[in-house]
Design an enzyme around this catalytic site. Structure first.
Site, PDB file in Angstrom:
ATOM      1  N   ASP A  15       3.266   5.391   6.261  1.00 20.69           N
ATOM      2  CA  ASP A  15       2.060   6.122   6.610  1.00 20.69           C
ATOM      3  C   ASP A  15       1.938   6.773   7.939  1.00 20.69           C
ATOM      4  OD1 ASP A  15       0.794   5.508   4.071  1.00 20.69           O
ATOM      5  OD2 ASP A  15      -0.644   4.214   4.761  1.00 20.69           O
ATOM      6  N   ARG A  47       2.516  10.984  -3.091  1.00 21.09           N
ATOM      7  CA  ARG A  47       2.755  11.102  -1.567  1.00 21.09           C
ATOM      8  C   ARG A  47       4.270  11.138  -1.438  1.00 21.09           C
ATOM      9  NH1 ARG A  47      -1.403   6.726   0.645  1.00 21.09           N
ATOM     10  NH2 ARG A  47      -3.384   7.607  -0.247  1.00 21.09           N
ATOM     11  N   ASP A 102       0.874  -1.325   0.004  1.00 22.83           N
ATOM     12  CA  ASP A 102       0.281  -0.137  -0.085  1.00 22.83           C
ATOM     13  C   ASP A 102       0.888   1.313   0.193  1.00 22.83           C
ATOM     14  OD1 ASP A 102      -2.139   1.821   0.326  1.00 22.83           O
ATOM     15  OD2 ASP A 102      -2.361   1.572   2.306  1.00 22.83           O
TER      16      ASP A 102
END
Length: 484
Positions: free
Chosen positions: A191, A238, A187
């Site tokens: 994070d 990101r 993913d």
């Protein structure tokens, strides 16, 4: 917006003890906490090198700082079970990862509890198809010098079927992510979620992935994060995406070889989202679509960066904040960033081999246990005992009596050795009710700032009997030094 107080805190010096011809284990102390204070005017800063004395900088250095497992037991792990056991333990640990650890089942989490340092040994430490996960409330964690790789699920480029990150944290605080390599995960690579605070992400490599570094997943505006000297290569988006960050400070990052899949919106460099206040300084963008952009509700200040072969948005609006009001730093010139980051980012051979832990009471050079009938125990000879610990913070040694055994009378001789100022000038130390005066501790012709005649000295008449030959010969007559 609520102002978050902070200040760079004074720190005691770290310890590194290097003893030539003898491997000596030190007990390491933990730095005390200090309260955060209001932002202040900047003071002259020492330039942070690629290893920065093994101490965090930026926001992770504030409000008591981030020390990880300092003061806890140091362990080396080579398998998943050991890593998971120590990482989730309630006690502080410094966990050295040696070699590659394949995680099963594929994509599983390894939970990291508070007060942990997880560091790869040299450039060998790897976690393969697994995630390091910090649950809400976790604090004081250092993750350094690891490669975390290969939980990618073929055909799921957008990461919609799994949540196999390299590192994920929810509501954590005081976390330092440094000198790692993240690649080809399921993913996101990293994070930082749900109001995590006091985070520094430095000198990492983010490679060959869609979503590199995401910050947010909250409607609150609390996260403070420093992101510096990272290399984003072969990633799409990101890099980072920072949503609702109180303060996001990005400097000296290198973005290159961006994935080009024809997506005009979700291919970008840095994104200040929501109500984020972002400052970008002296970074380098090479071949990047939308190098830096900001929502209308966010603020973004950029200064000193270099854009090469870029296209699309370069938004700047608002005043954001002044990072110097929180901590000292000095960015490298933007033109030097590619070479610096290519050379020094990611896992390094010198990290994790010798651990430097802050402290003011840095343990003992020896803790000898020698049977009373044996005249020879430990010899340190023609060596240098050096340290960058504070002066007088390392003790020469103490006697160890396992199980209270009175006949285990330590014997240590330090001769012809340079002792740094870190070594206490006071005599040796007792242990568990046993006085050092009953042990056999002596020195002979030592020198240096830590050398002193106030500790017991070996007489000239006895010196020939306590040389290398005597210690090797012992009661067995071993003479590997003799010609045959």
């Amino acid at each position: 917006m609520t102002h978050i107080p902070g200040k760079r805190l004074p720190r005691p010096g770290p310890v590194l003890a290097a003893v030539t011809a003898l491997a000596a284990t030190f007990g390491l102390g933990l730095a005390g906490e200090a309260k955060a204070a209001a932002p202040r005017a900047a003071t002259p800063a020492k330039a942070a090198g690629p290893f920065d004395d093994d101490r965090p900088h930026g926001f992770a250095s504030l409000a008591g700082g981030t020390t990880g497992g300092a003061g806890g037991r140091v362990v080396t792990v080579t398998d998943q079970a050991s890593l998971a056991r120590y990482a989730s333990a309630p006690e502080p640990y410094v966990i050295r990862v040696a070699g590659s650890i394949a995680v099963e089942p594929f994509g599983s989490d390894i939970v990291v509890a508070s007060d942990k340092t997880i560091v790869g040994v040299g450039d060998t430490g790897e976690i393969v198809h697994g995630e390091l996960h910090l649950n809400p409330g976790t604090h004081n964690v250092v993750i350094r010098n690891l490669t975390i790789r290969d939980s990618y699920v073929e055909g799921d480029w957008d990461g919609k079927t799994t949540d196999f990150d390299a590192i994920q944290m929810d509501g954590a605080d005081h976390v330092w992510i440094d000198h790692n390599r993240f690649t080809h995960m399921g993913d996101g690579l990293l994070d930082i979620r749900k109001d995590s605070q006091y985070v520094t992400v430095s000198w990492n490599r983010f490679t060959h992935h869609n979503k590199a570094l995401g910050i947010g997943w909250t409607s609150d505006v609390r996260t403070q994060i420093t992101i510096d000297h990272n290399w984003f290569s072969g990633t799409k988006q990101r890099n980072p995406s920072a949503d609702n960050c109180a303060y996001a400070h990005l400097y000296n990052n290198y973005l290159s070889d961006q994935v080009a899949d024809g997506d005009p919106v979700w291919t970008y460099g840095n994104w200040s989202r929501g109500r984020t206040r972002m400052v970008i300084e002296n970074s380098y963008y090479d071949g990047v679509r939308h190098p830096y952009q900001a929502d209308a509700t966010a603020e973004l200040v950029q200064r000193g960066s270099i854009l090469r072969n870029t296209s699309g948005r370069t938004d700047e609006h608002g005043t954001a904040f002044d990072p110097h009001a929180f901590y000292d730093y000095r960015p490298d010139p933007a033109a030097a960033v590619p070479a610096l980051v290519k050379r020094f980012s990611g896992p390094q051979q010198r990290i994790g081999t010798v651990l430097r832990v802050p402290g003011t009471d840095n343990g003992y050079i020896t803790a000898a246990s020698t049977w009373k009938g044996d005249p020879y125990g430990f010899l340190i000879t023609d060596s240098r005992i050096v340290s960058d610990a504070p002066a007088g913070s390392v003790r020469p040694g103490r006697p160890r009596h396992p199980g209270g055994e009175p006949d285990a009378v330590g014997q240590v001789l330090v001769r012809n050795t340079e002792l740094s100022a870190a070594v206490k000038s006071a005599p040796w130390t007792g242990m568990s009710g046993f006085s050092w005066k009953d042990a056999r501790f002596a020195e002979y012709r030592d020198h240096g700032a830590g050398g002193t005649a106030d500790r017991p000295q070996l007489g000239e008449a006895d010196a020939p009997s306590y040389a290398v030959a005597g210690y090797l010969r012992g009661t067995y007559g071993w003479a590997p030094y003799a010609r045959r």
